[in-house]
Scaffold this active site. Structure first.
Site, PDB file in Angstrom:
ATOM      1  N   HIS A   1       1.210  -1.240   0.233  1.00 28.23           N
ATOM      2  CA  HIS A   1       0.214   0.341  -0.208  1.00 28.23           C
ATOM      3  C   HIS A   1       1.177   0.980   0.489  1.00 28.23           C
ATOM      4  CE1 HIS A   1      -4.233  -1.638   0.708  1.00 28.23           C
ATOM      5  NE2 HIS A   1      -3.414  -2.631   1.457  1.00 28.23           N
ATOM      6  N   CYS A   2       0.368   2.146  -0.404  1.00 29.44           N
ATOM      7  CA  CYS A   2       1.704   3.651  -1.084  1.00 29.44           C
ATOM      8  C   CYS A   2       0.498   4.300  -0.678  1.00 29.44           C
ATOM      9  CB  CYS A   2       2.038   3.664  -2.330  1.00 29.44           C
ATOM     10  SG  CYS A   2       3.147   1.926  -2.841  1.00 29.44           S
TER      11      CYS A   2
END
Ligand SMILES: [Zn+2]
Ligand SMILES: [Zn+2]
Length: 150
Positions: free
Chosen positions: A108-109
């Protein structure tokens, strides 16, 4: 079981092979990146390995896995710096079982703020619901014993 070759198509494997309508933000021989279908922040991307690796528990302390995860982090950082340079904060990390939604490793960014605000609850790394591990922490954990020049 006879003929038990997994019949379930993994959605992230399909995305990695570019056989869906998902727009890919980055592709190379190791990883691909795309928009999270259900974003939690101002910008929210996922970076996944092309190879099917189920979860962080399947990563080992070896060069191959270490360099894969650091490459994933690099790609995510580059995309967010390009697309959300004004962001108040970035976060990069993984859900750990049983908190993971899709069983294909995905980084997840997040470029904050969280939208809506309560979504930060999905990315707690401490406490009883803390099922999220920062990418940097994971890298520390799987760092091979023979040191890599940094
Ligand atoms: Zn997969
Ligand atoms: Zn997740």
């Amino acid at each position: 079981m006879a003929g038990a070759i997994s019949p379930t198509p993994c959605i992230f494997c399909q995305i990695a092979r570019n056989s869906t309508s998902t727009t890919l933000l980055h592709t190379d021989e190791k990883v691909v990146a795309f928009h999270d279908i259900n974003p939690s922040a101002f910008r929210h991307y996922l970076v996944i390995p092309v190879e099917h690796i189920p979860t962080v528990k399947d990563l080992q302390s070896r060069h191959e896995d270490y360099s894969l995860v650091s490459h994933m982090l690099n790609v995510g950082q580059t995309l967010l710096r390009r697309d959300a340079p004004q962001s108040e904060q970035y976060r990069f990390g993984f859900h750990q079982p049983p908190m993971n939604s899709v069983d294909h490793l995905h980084l997840h960014c997040l470029a904050l703020p969280y939208i809506p605000r309560w979504k930060h609850l999905k990315y707690l790394s401490l406490g009883p619901f803390g099922g999220f591990i920062e990418a940097e922490k994971l890298l520390e954990k799987i760092k091979p014993f023979s040191s890599i020049p940094s």
